[in-house]
Design an enzyme around this catalytic site. Structure first.
Site, PDB file in Angstrom:
ATOM      1  N   HIS A  13       2.985 -12.903  -5.686  1.00 43.99           N
ATOM      2  CA  HIS A  13       1.815 -13.060  -4.811  1.00 43.99           C
ATOM      3  C   HIS A  13       1.272 -14.498  -4.812  1.00 43.99           C
ATOM      4  CE1 HIS A  13      -1.689 -11.672  -2.582  1.00 43.99           C
ATOM      5  NE2 HIS A  13      -1.202 -10.442  -2.583  1.00 43.99           N
TER       6      HIS A  13
ATOM      7  N   GLU B  74       5.201 -12.560   0.773  1.00 49.36           N
ATOM      8  CA  GLU B  74       5.565 -11.599  -0.272  1.00 49.36           C
ATOM      9  C   GLU B  74       6.813 -10.840   0.177  1.00 49.36           C
ATOM     10  OE1 GLU B  74       1.919  -9.202  -1.028  1.00 49.36           O
ATOM     11  OE2 GLU B  74       0.990 -10.759   0.168  1.00 49.36           O
TER      12      GLU B  74
ATOM     13  N   HIS C 299      -0.607  -2.546  -4.746  1.00 39.96           N
ATOM     14  CA  HIS C 299      -0.040  -3.459  -5.751  1.00 39.96           C
ATOM     15  C   HIS C 299       0.028  -2.887  -7.169  1.00 39.96           C
ATOM     16  CE1 HIS C 299       0.108  -6.325  -2.617  1.00 39.96           C
ATOM     17  NE2 HIS C 299      -1.012  -6.987  -2.822  1.00 39.96           N
TER      18      HIS C 299
ATOM     19  N   ASP D  89      -1.803 -10.053   8.067  1.00 33.86           N
ATOM     20  CA  ASP D  89      -1.664  -9.300   6.815  1.00 33.86           C
ATOM     21  C   ASP D  89      -0.686  -8.168   7.120  1.00 33.86           C
ATOM     22  OD1 ASP D  89      -1.913  -8.194   4.345  1.00 33.86           O
ATOM     23  OD2 ASP D  89      -4.074  -7.777   4.462  1.00 33.86           O
TER      24      ASP D  89
ATOM     25  N   ARG E 120       0.808  -1.233   0.000  1.00 32.94           N
ATOM     26  CA  ARG E 120       0.000   0.000   0.000  1.00 32.94           C
ATOM     27  C   ARG E 120       0.838   1.278   0.000  1.00 32.94           C
ATOM     28  NH1 ARG E 120      -2.680  -3.941   2.426  1.00 32.94           N
ATOM     29  NH2 ARG E 120      -4.831  -4.168   1.767  1.00 32.94           N
TER      30      ARG E 120
HETATM   31  C1  BGC Z   1      -2.383  -7.555   0.942  1.00 34.54           C
HETATM   32  C2  BGC Z   1      -3.788  -7.779   1.405  1.00 34.54           C
HETATM   33  C3  BGC Z   1      -4.717  -7.818   0.215  1.00 34.54           C
HETATM   34  C4  BGC Z   1      -4.223  -8.890  -0.716  1.00 34.54           C
HETATM   35  C5  BGC Z   1      -5.038  -8.903  -1.966  1.00 34.54           C
HETATM   36  C6  BGC Z   1      -2.006  -8.678   0.064  1.00 34.54           C
HETATM   37  O1  BGC Z   1      -0.712  -8.524  -0.412  1.00 34.54           O
HETATM   38  O2  BGC Z   1      -1.488  -7.446   2.014  1.00 34.54           O
HETATM   39  O3  BGC Z   1      -4.208  -6.761   2.277  1.00 34.54           O
HETATM   40  O4  BGC Z   1      -6.030  -8.045   0.578  1.00 34.54           O
HETATM   41  O5  BGC Z   1      -2.882  -8.686  -1.052  1.00 34.54           O
HETATM   42  O6  BGC Z   1      -5.000 -10.150  -2.520  1.00 34.54           O
END
Ligand code: BGC
Length: 344
Positions: free
Chosen positions: A180, A309, A106, A252, A81
């Site tokens: 991811h 990640e 992302h 998360d 983010r």
């Molecule tokens: C984030 C999550 C998000 C997800 C989406 C992750 O990398 O940290 O907050 O919901 O990606 O697939």
């Protein structure tokens, strides 16, 4: 070692997409498509020798195009983010899409997970590689600079999938690339991942506010649900009565990895006892976002995969105390992460 190419599908704009299958002599097989640089499957043996896929994926291209969970995808230009979708470089402010309101996530509306990569292959006796290249033009998704990115996926005879990210720019910019993939070492995606054991080599995490933006501190994991310094079952504290856990709907968060002065080192290890499968993650990155698939629903159930990640900390462009994510003209961005599979 072999690498085969087959037609996977066609985008709505009529671009043909291929699936590349990398295979080693142990029967380990990795499928990657040049749409989104997506790892579609990683097939590895369990302790009885049964080969199964251990990453969540979809069957068809339209599902990847329409999906919003970034399954297996290459993430860029900026993983994680950026607060309010804004950052500044040399006093110039840049504005990104708020695709995860109130933040940018992302890479924005059409990140690297949604573009078509140019693919070439190479192989030698002990490894096969898929080399993906993408030129992101100046101000694409609001980011400055023509960014030329190459991601090389290499499978070797030791059952390691290595990902090397390289990029260069013609204007000062920011960058934070990652992958991811959602792992589920059981090989059966009806199971959730709460029974996996995990170790993360990190003494601290990056705590966040309710919008999952870092507060700026780095906080010790000691006596918190975030302590994975020794192996712990993922499910043990995932629903603990803890503010950070509540903000993330589970895990998360970004862990501040130890030994940042070292280059590539072991940063995390996951173990699924029933199948005997082990995943070791090596990286040169300072952080790892451990995400337990808390928002998965539909094709894949909640918490049926976990992501590790490897990356810089969230919102780094706006947090001057965090390691820099700036890429200057004349520099080469380089980042490496390897996933090694074995059994015990
Ligand atoms: C984030 C999550 C998000 C997800 C989406 C992750 O990398 O940290 O907050 O919901 O990606 O697939």
């Amino acid at each position: 070692m072999t690498i085969n190419k087959s037609k996977y599908g066609t985008t709505p704009d009529g671009i043909s997409i291929d699936c590349f299958t990398l295979k080693n002599k142990n029967g380990v097989e990795v499928e990657i498509i040049n749409y989104g640089g997506i790892i579609k499957s990683i097939k590895v043996p369990n302790k009885k020798g049964v080969i199964e896929n251990v990453v969540l994926g979809y069957d068809s291209l339209p599902q990847y195009i329409n999906g919003d969970s970034y399954l297996g995808a290459t993430i860029g230009r900026f993983g994680n983010r950026i607060a309010n979708g804004k950052f500044s470089l040399d006093d110039k402010e840049y504005t990104l899409a708020l695709n995860n309101a109130p933040n940018s996530l992302h890479g924005g509306d059409k990140g690297f997970d949604n573009v078509v990569w140019n693919a070439t292959t190479k192989s030698d006796e002990n490894s096969v590689s898929l080399v993906l290249n993408y030129l992101s033009i100046d101000m694409e998704e609001g980011f400055p600079g023509n960014l030329n990115t190459t991601v090389t996926f290499t499978l070797n005879s030791e059952n390691t999938l290595d990902i090397l990210y390289e990029a260069s720019t013609d204007k000062k910019t920011i960058i934070n690339l990652t992958n991811h993939s959602y792992f589920n070492l059981s090989g059966d995606f009806k199971n959730d991942i709460l029974d996996h054991k995990l170790q993360i080599r990190a003494d601290k995490i990056v705590p966040v506010n309710k919008n999952l933006i870092p507060t700026g501190e780095l906080v010790s994991v000691e006596n918190t649900p975030f302590d994975f310094r020794s192996f712990k079952i993922i499910g043990a504290d995932i629903d603990a009565d803890n503010q950070q856990i509540k903000f993330g709907f589970g895990y998360d968060h970004c862990w501040v990895l130890n030994n940042q002065n070292e280059d590539v080192r072991l940063i995390a290890e996951a173990y699924h006892e029933e199948s005997g499968r082990v995943l070791e993650v090596f990286s040169d990155e300072p952080g790892v976002q451990f995400y337990t698939g808390n928002h998965l629903n539909g094709t894949h159930g909640k918490r049926t995969g976990f992501c590790l990640e490897t990356q810089h900390y969230p919102d780094s462009p706006n947090q001057l105390n965090f390691p820099s994510v700036v890429l200057n003209v004349g520099e080469t961005y380089k980042s490496r992460t390897s996933y090694k599979f074995s059994v015990k």
